[in-house]
Design an enzyme around this catalytic site. Structure first.
Site, PDB file in Angstrom:
ATOM      1  N   ILE A 194       0.743  -1.167  -0.183  1.00 28.50           N
ATOM      2  CA  ILE A 194       0.122   0.050  -0.090  1.00 28.50           C
ATOM      3  C   ILE A 194       0.946   1.214  -0.009  1.00 28.50           C
ATOM      4  O   ILE A 194       0.483   2.226  -0.748  1.00 28.50           O
ATOM      5  CB  ILE A 194      -0.946   0.042   1.283  1.00 28.50           C
ATOM      6  CG1 ILE A 194      -2.006  -1.195   1.304  1.00 28.50           C
ATOM      7  CG2 ILE A 194      -1.742   1.447   1.468  1.00 28.50           C
ATOM      8  CD1 ILE A 194      -2.775  -1.433   2.522  1.00 28.50           C
ATOM      9  N   ARG A 199      12.671  -0.381   5.839  1.00 28.39           N
ATOM     10  CA  ARG A 199      13.996  -0.891   6.188  1.00 28.39           C
ATOM     11  C   ARG A 199      14.871  -1.288   4.676  1.00 28.39           C
ATOM     12  O   ARG A 199      15.970  -1.405   4.798  1.00 28.39           O
ATOM     13  CB  ARG A 199      13.749  -2.195   6.966  1.00 28.39           C
ATOM     14  CG  ARG A 199      13.430  -1.818   8.324  1.00 28.39           C
ATOM     15  CD  ARG A 199      12.918  -2.975   9.083  1.00 28.39           C
ATOM     16  NE  ARG A 199      11.864  -3.707   8.345  1.00 28.39           N
ATOM     17  CZ  ARG A 199      10.898  -4.733   8.504  1.00 28.39           C
ATOM     18  NH1 ARG A 199      11.330  -5.265   9.738  1.00 28.39           N
ATOM     19  NH2 ARG A 199       9.859  -5.159   7.923  1.00 28.39           N
ATOM     20  N   ASP A 232      14.689   1.344  10.719  1.00 27.56           N
ATOM     21  CA  ASP A 232      13.924   0.579  11.413  1.00 27.56           C
ATOM     22  C   ASP A 232      12.897   1.187  12.258  1.00 27.56           C
ATOM     23  O   ASP A 232      13.406   1.670  13.155  1.00 27.56           O
ATOM     24  CB  ASP A 232      14.450  -0.639  12.053  1.00 27.56           C
ATOM     25  CG  ASP A 232      13.632  -1.705  12.514  1.00 27.56           C
ATOM     26  OD1 ASP A 232      12.320  -1.264  12.859  1.00 27.56           O
ATOM     27  OD2 ASP A 232      14.100  -2.689  13.040  1.00 27.56           O
ATOM     28  N   ASN A 246       2.254   4.802   7.156  1.00 30.77           N
ATOM     29  CA  ASN A 246       1.727   3.839   6.716  1.00 30.77           C
ATOM     30  C   ASN A 246       2.025   2.301   7.073  1.00 30.77           C
ATOM     31  O   ASN A 246       1.492   1.100   7.017  1.00 30.77           O
ATOM     32  CB  ASN A 246       1.536   3.700   4.934  1.00 30.77           C
ATOM     33  CG  ASN A 246       1.603   2.486   4.356  1.00 30.77           C
ATOM     34  OD1 ASN A 246       0.517   1.911   4.413  1.00 30.77           O
ATOM     35  ND2 ASN A 246       2.717   1.709   4.053  1.00 30.77           N
ATOM     36  N   TYR A 297      -2.158  -6.164  16.982  1.00 35.38           N
ATOM     37  CA  TYR A 297      -2.648  -5.614  15.692  1.00 35.38           C
ATOM     38  C   TYR A 297      -3.910  -4.736  16.193  1.00 35.38           C
ATOM     39  O   TYR A 297      -3.825  -3.540  15.789  1.00 35.38           O
ATOM     40  CB  TYR A 297      -2.953  -6.407  14.805  1.00 35.38           C
ATOM     41  CG  TYR A 297      -3.073  -5.879  13.362  1.00 35.38           C
ATOM     42  CD1 TYR A 297      -1.947  -5.452  12.725  1.00 35.38           C
ATOM     43  CD2 TYR A 297      -4.221  -5.644  13.127  1.00 35.38           C
ATOM     44  CE1 TYR A 297      -2.260  -4.858  11.625  1.00 35.38           C
ATOM     45  CE2 TYR A 297      -4.354  -5.271  11.692  1.00 35.38           C
ATOM     46  CZ  TYR A 297      -3.395  -4.665  10.805  1.00 35.38           C
ATOM     47  OH  TYR A 297      -3.547  -4.044   9.817  1.00 35.38           O
ATOM     48  N   LYS A 352      -4.282  -0.538  16.227  1.00 32.57           N
ATOM     49  CA  LYS A 352      -5.095   0.115  15.165  1.00 32.57           C
ATOM     50  C   LYS A 352      -5.992   0.864  15.592  1.00 32.57           C
ATOM     51  O   LYS A 352      -6.485   1.931  15.106  1.00 32.57           O
ATOM     52  CB  LYS A 352      -5.695  -0.970  14.072  1.00 32.57           C
ATOM     53  CG  LYS A 352      -4.371  -1.592  13.180  1.00 32.57           C
ATOM     54  CD  LYS A 352      -3.620  -0.571  12.318  1.00 32.57           C
ATOM     55  CE  LYS A 352      -2.690  -1.162  11.572  1.00 32.57           C
ATOM     56  NZ  LYS A 352      -1.402  -0.225  10.687  1.00 32.57           N
ATOM     57  N   VAL A 381      -6.381  -6.065   1.716  1.00 33.65           N
ATOM     58  CA  VAL A 381      -5.977  -5.555   0.612  1.00 33.65           C
ATOM     59  C   VAL A 381      -4.587  -6.494  -0.025  1.00 33.65           C
ATOM     60  O   VAL A 381      -4.181  -7.271   0.868  1.00 33.65           O
ATOM     61  CB  VAL A 381      -5.170  -4.227   0.874  1.00 33.65           C
ATOM     62  CG1 VAL A 381      -4.500  -3.612  -0.253  1.00 33.65           C
ATOM     63  CG2 VAL A 381      -5.995  -3.145   1.473  1.00 33.65           C
ATOM     64  N   THR A 416      -1.843  -7.730  -0.701  1.00 34.81           N
ATOM     65  CA  THR A 416      -0.330  -7.249  -0.530  1.00 34.81           C
ATOM     66  C   THR A 416       0.303  -8.399   0.430  1.00 34.81           C
ATOM     67  O   THR A 416      -0.200  -9.401   0.650  1.00 34.81           O
ATOM     68  CB  THR A 416      -0.237  -6.073   0.467  1.00 34.81           C
ATOM     69  OG1 THR A 416      -0.520  -6.394   1.697  1.00 34.81           O
ATOM     70  CG2 THR A 416      -0.914  -4.985  -0.018  1.00 34.81           C
TER      71      THR A 416
HETATM   72  P1  NAP Z   1       3.132  -4.925   3.594  1.00 34.02           P
HETATM   73  O1  NAP Z   1       3.045  -5.263   2.287  1.00 34.02           O
HETATM   74  O2  NAP Z   1       3.620  -5.885   4.553  1.00 34.02           O
HETATM   75  O3  NAP Z   1       4.090  -3.594   3.746  1.00 34.02           O
HETATM   76  C1  NAP Z   1       4.475  -3.287   4.903  1.00 34.02           C
HETATM   77  C2  NAP Z   1       5.425  -1.930   4.698  1.00 34.02           C
HETATM   78  O4  NAP Z   1       5.744  -1.526   6.078  1.00 34.02           O
HETATM   79  C3  NAP Z   1       6.511  -2.291   4.040  1.00 34.02           C
HETATM   80  O5  NAP Z   1       7.035  -1.232   3.157  1.00 34.02           O
HETATM   81  C4  NAP Z   1       7.677  -2.453   4.974  1.00 34.02           C
HETATM   82  O6  NAP Z   1       8.844  -2.222   4.475  1.00 34.02           O
HETATM   83  C5  NAP Z   1       7.274  -1.412   6.154  1.00 34.02           C
HETATM   84  N1  NAP Z   1       7.769  -1.893   7.407  1.00 34.02           N
HETATM   85  C6  NAP Z   1       7.361  -2.927   8.271  1.00 34.02           C
HETATM   86  N2  NAP Z   1       8.041  -2.886   9.453  1.00 34.02           N
HETATM   87  C7  NAP Z   1       8.900  -1.912   9.224  1.00 34.02           C
HETATM   88  C8  NAP Z   1       9.705  -1.248  10.105  1.00 34.02           C
HETATM   89  N3  NAP Z   1       9.959  -1.758  11.443  1.00 34.02           N
HETATM   90  N4  NAP Z   1      10.314   0.014   9.871  1.00 34.02           N
HETATM   91  C9  NAP Z   1      10.374   0.798   8.634  1.00 34.02           C
HETATM   92  N5  NAP Z   1       9.199   0.026   7.893  1.00 34.02           N
HETATM   93  C10 NAP Z   1       8.523  -1.052   8.077  1.00 34.02           C
HETATM   94  O7  NAP Z   1       1.765  -4.377   4.304  1.00 34.02           O
HETATM   95  P2  NAP Z   1       0.748  -3.681   3.597  1.00 34.02           P
HETATM   96  O8  NAP Z   1      -0.554  -4.334   3.308  1.00 34.02           O
HETATM   97  O9  NAP Z   1       1.176  -2.785   2.334  1.00 34.02           O
HETATM   98  O10 NAP Z   1       0.174  -2.744   4.783  1.00 34.02           O
HETATM   99  C11 NAP Z   1       0.406  -1.278   4.965  1.00 34.02           C
HETATM  100  C12 NAP Z   1      -0.535  -0.703   5.983  1.00 34.02           C
HETATM  101  O11 NAP Z   1      -1.800  -0.942   5.706  1.00 34.02           O
HETATM  102  C13 NAP Z   1      -0.158  -1.415   7.335  1.00 34.02           C
HETATM  103  O12 NAP Z   1      -0.120  -0.447   8.435  1.00 34.02           O
HETATM  104  C14 NAP Z   1      -1.296  -2.461   7.558  1.00 34.02           C
HETATM  105  O13 NAP Z   1      -1.486  -2.726   8.866  1.00 34.02           O
HETATM  106  C15 NAP Z   1      -2.448  -1.579   6.763  1.00 34.02           C
HETATM  107  N6  NAP Z   1      -3.491  -2.720   6.420  1.00 34.02           N
HETATM  108  C16 NAP Z   1      -3.219  -3.612   5.500  1.00 34.02           C
HETATM  109  C17 NAP Z   1      -4.215  -4.510   5.201  1.00 34.02           C
HETATM  110  C18 NAP Z   1      -4.182  -5.400   4.088  1.00 34.02           C
HETATM  111  O14 NAP Z   1      -5.072  -6.570   3.975  1.00 34.02           O
HETATM  112  N7  NAP Z   1      -3.033  -5.578   3.508  1.00 34.02           N
HETATM  113  C19 NAP Z   1      -5.366  -4.250   5.845  1.00 34.02           C
HETATM  114  C20 NAP Z   1      -5.627  -3.353   6.708  1.00 34.02           C
HETATM  115  C21 NAP Z   1      -4.703  -2.454   6.832  1.00 34.02           C
HETATM  116  P3  NAP Z   1      10.223  -3.175   4.952  1.00 34.02           P
HETATM  117  O15 NAP Z   1       9.886  -4.264   5.189  1.00 34.02           O
HETATM  118  O16 NAP Z   1      11.213  -2.718   3.648  1.00 34.02           O
HETATM  119  O17 NAP Z   1      10.889  -2.504   6.017  1.00 34.02           O
END
Ligand code: NAP
Length: 268
Positions: free
Chosen positions: A17, A37, A62, A89, A162, A166, A195, A197
């Site tokens: 996202i 990271r 991080d 995000n 989680y 949130k 979503v 991802t």
């Molecule tokens: P994702 O694909 O797992 O990506 C997570 C992102 O956060 C990556 O860019 C990761 O980058 C970064 N990240 C994780 N830990 C980190 C740390 N310690 N320091 C810096 N960066 C960090 O997740 P996503 O689905 O895109 O989720 C994005 C947001 O949407 C999150 O807040 C999630 O809770 C929320 N969300 C997602 C969903 C869903 O179904 N996907 C639903 C509801 C809400 P690196 O690994 O490079 O650090």
């Protein structure tokens, strides 16, 4: 190019996202600071933005570590950059539960998962708001968008850390929105459902999560998809469009809100 001359910081911009949000903001003219990271992934996103004619700098840190705020502040001073738009995000999901059949209380693994989840999903957004909001107030314009979840409004089973993070992020959004309203800074939360991802795939394919929820691993993907009234996963660019809209001048009257993008999965 509604965001020309605006500078946006997006956390978790290396994939999923966050990457979609960064690209959408760049398409609307904003300069980007991409935070996560993984430096290689961040560089790939930067190249994609530059190919579109945009500008981006990367910061590989991080966010669970306190030193990341100082590194960020130093970098902003070096780049002489003022952030107008902050998108919190970055997030992690951990399956966790209190093992009522075993030892009373939490084992150290649960406790670690709790702390790490709260550090990335809630403390980091708070610290980034604290670091960047004063500058926005001084300029009399700013946008903060926090990516929460529908699990921040209705609890998730076996994901207490989680959900707590949130829910907390929506609370932070509401408080800050009230504090900053008179200074031209809006603060909103966006609450996605499923979503497509890495995060969603990892959760759906986690045997432990399936076991706890009485779901057959082979059927898990379909069960998740069919739980959504629209019977589909939301795409990252759909979340990005809402976030980008909240960053425009047109959305200046929207603050303190938590907006669902979930295909009808939650209507609260
Ligand atoms: P994702 O694909 O797992 O990506 C997570 C992102 O956060 C990556 O860019 C990761 O980058 C970064 N990240 C994780 N830990 C980190 C740390 N310690 N320091 C810096 N960066 C960090 O997740 P996503 O689905 O895109 O989720 C994005 C947001 O949407 C999150 O807040 C999630 O809770 C929320 N969300 C997602 C969903 C869903 O179904 N996907 C639903 C509801 C809400 P690196 O690994 O490079 O650090």
């Amino acid at each position: 190019m509604e965001l020309l001359e605006r500078c946006a910081l997006v956390t978790g911009a290396s994939r999923g996202i966050g990457k979609a949000i960064a690209i959408e903001l760049a398409r609307m003219g904003a300069g980007l600071m991409l935070v996560a990271r993984n430096e290689t992934h961040l560089n790939n996103v930067r190249s994609e933005i530059e190919r579109m004619g945009g500008t981006a700098v990367i910061l590989a840190v991080d966010l669970a570590k306190e030193e990341s705020w100082q590194i960020l502040q130093r970098r902003l001073a070096e780049e002489k950059t003022h952030i107008d738009i902050l998108i919190n995000n970055a997030g992690i999901y951990t399956t966790d539960y209190i093992d009522v059949d075993q030892t009373p209380g939490w084992d150290s693994a649960s406790s670690q998962a709790w702390q790490q989840t709260l550090a990335v999903n809630l403390t980091a957004p708070f610290q980034l708001c604290r670091t960047l909001a004063p500058d926005m107030v001084q300029k009399g314009w700013g946008r903060i968008v926090n990516i929460s979840s529908i699990s921040g409004k209705k609890a998730e089973t076996f994901g207490s850390a989680y959900s707590a993070s949130k829910f907390g992020l929506i609370g932070l959004t509401q408080s800050l929105a009230l504090e900053l309203a008179r200074h031209g800074v809006t603060v909103n939360a966006v609450c996605p459902g499923w979503v497509e991802t890495d995060m969603a795939k990892d959760q759906i394919n986690d045997p432990e999560w399936c076991r706890l929820n009485n779901i057959d691993l082979e059927e898990s993907l379909d069960i998740a998809r069919l739980s959504v009234p629209q019977m589909r996963f939301i795409q990252p660019d759909e979340v990005a469009s809402m976030v980008a809209y909240l960053c425009t001048e047109r959305a200046r009257g929207i603050t303190g809100q938590a907006i669902n993008i979930c295909g009808g999965l939650s209507i609260t």
